[in-house]
Write an enzyme that holds these catalytic residues in place. Structure first.
Site, PDB file in Angstrom:
ATOM      1  N   GLU A 183       0.897  -1.239   0.037  1.00  0.00           N
ATOM      2  CA  GLU A 183      -0.113   0.117  -0.009  1.00  0.00           C
ATOM      3  C   GLU A 183       0.743   0.996  -0.133  1.00  0.00           C
ATOM      4  OE1 GLU A 183      -2.662   2.047  -0.696  1.00  0.00           O
ATOM      5  OE2 GLU A 183      -3.733   0.414   0.254  1.00  0.00           O
TER       6      GLU A 183
ATOM      7  N   GLY B 145      12.573  21.419   0.730  1.00  0.00           N
ATOM      8  CA  GLY B 145      12.885  20.084   1.098  1.00  0.00           C
ATOM      9  C   GLY B 145      11.606  19.067   0.161  1.00  0.00           C
TER      10      GLY B 145
ATOM     11  N   LYS C  75       4.365   3.924 -10.349  1.00  0.00           N
ATOM     12  CA  LYS C  75       3.181   3.909  -9.727  1.00  0.00           C
ATOM     13  C   LYS C  75       1.923   3.644 -10.631  1.00  0.00           C
ATOM     14  CE  LYS C  75       4.831   7.115  -5.959  1.00  0.00           C
ATOM     15  NZ  LYS C  75       4.981   8.437  -5.393  1.00  0.00           N
TER      16      LYS C  75
END
Lengths: 440, 440
Positions: free
Chosen positions: B130, B188, B206
């Site tokens: 997941e 960041g 993905k």
């Protein structure tokens, strides 16, 4: 290739959702078999009246009025009759006979869930009910499984499409509740008797289910504070709009720790009209759509959005549960329906805290603001925003003065006492709105 | 009460996510035990360098460089090392030894998923991932389980927070790509070497995973057409904005049936900058958030929204998988990781169809529009909207003319040929943008 097993599926009820479930079982048999690992054979459809009109053309020979016999001969039972009996007895019989059960019966689950869960555990069968909350939206499985390693702190759900449609109409057209309800009934979004929806009972049953899964504790319908939308006025909506809010009927379950105030820790489960900032993700959920917003310690904010009702969307949720149950039967191993390991108490509405929006019609006299703010302070309710609007007539004489107040988080009890005290002031003509606020 | 079993958990990798997983395993041991039905004992953390700085203070004695020994002695293995080797070998070893595996390794799954799935099936263990797609958002389990009785027709995902942040910056500040990237690096949100994000490779991995689960077919990274955001200009964003669109990097997997055009049926899996109408639910997904929008035959439109990255949110997804795997071990019965029963082919980008936005800098001559529309018609690309804007100087002389065209759905091949032919026209100064459009 090994022989493919056949599992007998009994369908109880053939209304809006049931008819679509039957259609998909017949039309998509091959795909469902491939995904389940077993052929899912619709062995019969139990109905009260064989001659009722159905939404879908289905083979006549599948229908029966003998639900009991149908259930006893099934591997998987889908209960979509609604109501408490005979649904409850049929589900118990099915599980005692070793069948896995899929149901969308939120009223039964909210009222008598524990009996069903215990029977499922005892029989080692799976009891699933994704369709009971938020129609097509996969929400119960994510809460139960995906978030099982996290701690949910709050759930906010728009879980009743009828009331969301009505509030949306009121918001976009300025209509009064009665007119928006009539429009919803005309379009088929509200039933002839809209009580269960507009009084919040349907949302309350869903709130009990969401809270039980989210907090690993059994909450029943009587643990849910419930307030519907019948008293929401066009003026409330307009005032909310002007202040940058939208009014939604929310099902809320949240962990509350009142220990520092001498209170206990527990979960507040409630349904009420709620002001939400227009930029909150739930504010954009329009018409008959549903959405559930979850806050968890590690995952942060999550939202699940989709169609909350309708025969075909809800049938999707039923079939997802059915395929999962079938897989489990094929692969072996018992199902697991819930984990009630949390044991947190349900808190009364008086122990829950939220922000409030309060509208007051006040006399325009010197010292009014001081007297009102003094009462808030006395009751420990802190004011976040206060705005006074003076209405004058053509001759610049004051006709009326409106005071709008948004508080910081306060307890229901403190707020109720504050409002009571303010009503007693001679400078107050009326308290025009008291509405809860979330998401600020 | 029966004795509570202990399951040994090996953690491979202790970066951003791994450190949070270790922290939660130690801090929330009781709650996790209650939900799993077994105590989850962190038996060790395999790292490359024992002395590296960690985000979280963890007991020194848990660390080891001997991943192999750790894995062989574990009931549950969490792989968060990333990269192909040694992650791949360690996962295979773990499964061969009967351990269930939880991983967030999208690159490995997209490149070599089938080997892993087959080994899991053979060993009868659960392989869950997941965390590999959209961080904390429960998306793979809903697709695999909740929608298993439905037919998904299309998946549109914002699955890379870095690029979403950059595009969002460009949209809200008018910045060029390079400046927005620098800002993302400063905050960041982007790595020093941002290639994997900005070229779309991370989203492509993905997309392959989402497509495989959604269409019950194995898609690998090489099946995914991939175009990043490095060529998206401030001018593209401005033009999109003016036309009521927002540009998002979408991972798209959709069922396409070109049978009527003599083509085949299949799934187009692709990643590219895409125009979305501003009122589309995905358009409101800002900053580093992720969201996946699913269209299914019965369920209709669904959206899943939440944090797509970050140590703590992603750890939530890892732990959800871990608790589910532990329950399975405790209750017995094999895991099931995927159903590849669809066997639909991956289509090349040329077989996919979408709407296009095309910006042209044209000469202001009589007959220009006629020549351009003729070329579109010749290639079978139908124009939905066309808008010409004439820019004049102070003396009202034409300086330039802009033509903006949105097409109806057309194939990539037809569109490419159209653009090629238009470039050859002497009345065209330049083709300023060619962007795909979804959600109209």
């Amino acid at each position: 290739m090994s022989e493919v097993r056949t599992l007998k599926v009994a369908l109880l009820g053939c209304g809006n959702v049931g008819a679509q479930v039957a259609r998909i079982l017949l039309d998509d048999a091959d795909a469902l078999a491939a995904r389940s690992g077993a052929r899912l054979e619709l062995s019969g459809i139990a109905v009260r009246n064989l001659d009722s009109e159905r939404d879908v053309e289905l083979p006549r020979e599948l229908f029966t009025t003998d639900a009991d016999t149908l259930v006893k001969d099934a591997d998987l039972v889908i209960e979509l009759m609604g109501g408490i009996e005979p649904a409850r007895s049929l589900i118990l019989t099915a599980m005692q006979n070793g069948a896995c059960v899929v149901t969308g019966n939120k009223a039964l689950l909210a009222q008598d869930g524990p009996t069903l869960y215990e029977e499922a555990d005892k029989a080692g069968v799976q009891l699933s009910y994704e369709a009971a909350v938020a129609g097509a939206i996969p929400i119960l499985r994510p809460i139960r499984d995906s978030l099982s390693g996290d701690r949910i702190t709050r759930v906010l759900g728009i879980v009743n499409g009828t009331t969301n449609f009505i509030l949306d109409q009121m918001d976009s057209t300025g209509a009064q509740f009665a007119d928006a309800l009539a429009e919803a009934q005309r379009l088929g979004y509200a039933e002839a008797d809209p009580t269960a929806d507009v009084e919040g009972y349907d949302a309350a049953a869903k709130a009990a289910i969401l809270a039980s899964l989210s907090f690993h504790t059994r909450f029943a319908l009587e643990d849910v504070y419930c307030e519907g939308i019948t008293k929401v006025s066009a003026a409330d909506i307009a005032a909310a709009k002007e202040a940058g809010f939208v009014i939604k009927l929310l099902a809320i379950a949240e962990k509350i720790n009142n220990a520092k105030d001498g209170g206990g820790e527990g979960v507040s489960v409630r349904v009420h009209p709620t002001l939400l900032p227009r930029e909150h993700p739930l504010a954009a959920v329009r018409g008959a759509f549903n959405a559930v917003f979850i806050e968890a310690e590690n995952a942060g904010e999550l939202m699940f959005y989709g169609q909350g009702a309708g025969g075909t969307p809800t049938a999707s949720a039923v079939l997802g549960d059915l395929v999962s149950a079938a897989r489990r039967v094929v692969l072996g191993g018992p199902g697991r329906t819930e984990t009630t390991t949390g044991y947190v108490p349900a808190l009364s509405i008086n122990a829950s805290t939220t922000s409030y929006y309060i509208g007051l019609d006040v006399a325009d006299q010197a010292g009014v603001l001081a007297r009102i703010t003094h009462i808030f302070a006395e009751h420990g309710v802190s004011i976040e925003i206060m705005r006074q609007t003076i209405h004058r007539d053509a001759a610049s004489r004051v006709e009326s003065a409106e005071l709008k107040i948004v508080t910081h988080r306060a307890s229901e009890a403190a707020l109720a006492a504050t409002v009571e005290a303010i009503k007693g002031l001679d400078v107050i003509n009326s308290v025009t709105s008291v509405l809860r606020v979330e998401g600020v």
